[in-house]
Design a protein around this motif. Sequence first.
Motif, PDB file in Angstrom:
ATOM      1  N   GLN A 182      -1.207  -0.132   8.103  1.00 24.96           N
ATOM      2  CA  GLN A 182      -1.675   1.248   8.290  1.00 24.96           C
ATOM      3  C   GLN A 182      -2.062   1.928   6.982  1.00 24.96           C
ATOM      4  OE1 GLN A 182       0.925   0.086  10.039  1.00 24.96           O
ATOM      5  NE2 GLN A 182       0.328   0.377  12.166  1.00 24.96           N
ATOM      6  N   THR A 183      -1.767   1.306   5.841  1.00 18.34           N
ATOM      7  CA  THR A 183      -2.110   1.906   4.546  1.00 18.34           C
ATOM      8  C   THR A 183      -3.357   1.289   3.936  1.00 18.34           C
ATOM      9  OG1 THR A 183      -0.662   0.345   3.370  1.00 18.34           O
ATOM     10  CG2 THR A 183       0.313   2.428   4.084  1.00 18.34           C
ATOM     11  N   HIS A 237       3.708   0.025  11.245  1.00 23.80           N
ATOM     12  CA  HIS A 237       4.507   1.214  11.534  1.00 23.80           C
ATOM     13  C   HIS A 237       4.720   1.347  13.034  1.00 23.80           C
ATOM     14  CE1 HIS A 237       3.045   3.201   7.538  1.00 23.80           C
ATOM     15  NE2 HIS A 237       3.871   2.188   7.334  1.00 23.80           N
ATOM     16  N   GLY A 267       0.802  -1.208   0.000  1.00 17.01           N
ATOM     17  CA  GLY A 267       0.000   0.000   0.000  1.00 17.01           C
ATOM     18  C   GLY A 267       0.836   1.258   0.000  1.00 17.01           C
ATOM     19  N   GLU A 268       2.166   1.102  -0.007  1.00 14.57           N
ATOM     20  CA  GLU A 268       3.067   2.244   0.065  1.00 14.57           C
ATOM     21  C   GLU A 268       3.821   2.479  -1.236  1.00 14.57           C
ATOM     22  OE1 GLU A 268       5.621   1.405   3.334  1.00 14.57           O
ATOM     23  OE2 GLU A 268       4.058   1.672   4.847  1.00 14.57           O
ATOM     24  N   PRO A 288      -7.163   5.665   6.406  1.00 11.08           N
ATOM     25  CA  PRO A 288      -6.277   4.537   6.737  1.00 11.08           C
ATOM     26  C   PRO A 288      -5.309   4.916   7.852  1.00 11.08           C
ATOM     27  CG  PRO A 288      -6.406   4.842   4.358  1.00 11.08           C
ATOM     28  CD  PRO A 288      -7.105   6.023   4.979  1.00 11.08           C
ATOM     29  N   GLY A 289      -5.067   3.976   8.741  1.00  3.48           N
ATOM     30  CA  GLY A 289      -4.160   4.212   9.853  1.00  3.48           C
ATOM     31  C   GLY A 289      -4.836   4.579  11.138  1.00  3.48           C
ATOM     32  N   THR A 343      -4.857  -0.419  -1.650  1.00  2.00           N
ATOM     33  CA  THR A 343      -5.099   0.196  -0.343  1.00  2.00           C
ATOM     34  C   THR A 343      -6.520  -0.066   0.145  1.00  2.00           C
ATOM     35  OG1 THR A 343      -5.725   2.281  -1.416  1.00  2.00           O
ATOM     36  CG2 THR A 343      -3.422   2.034  -0.720  1.00  2.00           C
TER      37      THR A 343
END
Length: 450
Positions: free
Chosen positions: A173-174, A213, A123-124, A184-185, A150
């Motif tokens: 978190q994403t 994270h 997702g990053e 998200p997160g 995501t």
Amino acid sequence: MAKTMTGYQCSECGWRTTKWVGRCGECQQWGTVTELGAVRAPTTAASPVPPDRRAQPITTLQPERSGHRAIGIGEFDRVLGGGIVPGAAVLLSGEPGVGKSTLLLDVAARVAGQGATVLYISGEESSNQIRLRASRTQTLHESLLLASETDLGTVLGHIDQVSPSLLIVDSVQTIASAALDGQPGQPAQVREVAGALVRIAKERDMPTIIVGHVTKDGSVAGPRILEHLVDVVCHFEGDRDTSLRFIRALKNRFGPTDEVGCFEMTAEGISEVADPSGLFLSRGAAVSGTCVTLAAEGRRLLPVEIQALVTNSSAPNPRRVTNGVDSARVAMLIAVLERRVGIPLTDKDVYVSTVGGVRLTEPAADLAIAVAIASAARDVPIPHEMIAFGEISLAGEIRPVTAGKQRRAESGRLGYTRHVDDDTPLLRDAVREALSAGESSRERELSTAF
């Protein structure tokens, strides 16, 4: 009859309570709890229990052990307890840029090389960015499938379509669920996404690795329930100034939590270090102010070299500079050396550091630090074959340390033939023994040279 009550909900994370509070009990935000109105307290009726699911005496149950499947990275397998278990959910946390994604890409390629299908959800980063890193680290494989998503529903769709043998999600978190409000997160989103991933991992016996994270204090970001949901919690750590990386298990339902894996970050990616002693020891000629000790990292014993430098000071307050060791502990050892051994250090600047960027926190390193400082103050080198470990009290006594027998055996295996430990009860005698051995070694070197 169901009881009617007033409900309150946090507008940020969705946390609910039956009475108003000024601060949300989940996300800790102030002024976000608002009234929902009259709601009915939920009531749950008893359901009939199927015959095959009735409670049984524990003595009649047959133990079943899920086999560990080796990933192929020895250091990671050791931390996991021998490999990854089918259906296990593993949470991997760490500082940004420490190498989590690089490590997991290597894990994915190793498992894919065993003939299994691996689904890597990011997702990053985009799939093209991951492809570029895979080319650099030589972790390409046809059975490694990439997807940049995501949305939780789309991720579950990929799982249904691919049916992978290993799922990697980078990071939790994403990913967001469309069934919940919020970005998200946020705690509610993290809880929903993690719960869905863990649930599908258990249903399909599909091992899943989830990246998490961390906050400023090093804890996993999001609700605390995230760590309770998963089976294994691993923390990936390292100093950005050095190439050394450690992975530790903080929670493990299938193995020990005292194992440590050692890795080295290189330009070609990340590689495991089966024997990390070379990272912590200098290979030059014997000089004053150096002493080797054995540091316990879980059940592994690592040789670490401690270096000290003592110089004259003209300042009213001499400097005490440390790197990799506790400064308060060093200050105490300096006082003990001056009072119990008779080495004057009041007008000296003292610098103490470890080699390789490793940090020593256990008191077993006290004796090696004291010997290194004494060696630097007397300008007498300690022989390469000598090693020291022991805790020092304020009375100048050397106390036994944990795993003392294992430390002696491991030091012998590594080639250290002389020990300075609690067999010598007083620090004064231990320092004299180490300095005498250094004087004898220097005399032999001089006689050989001439």
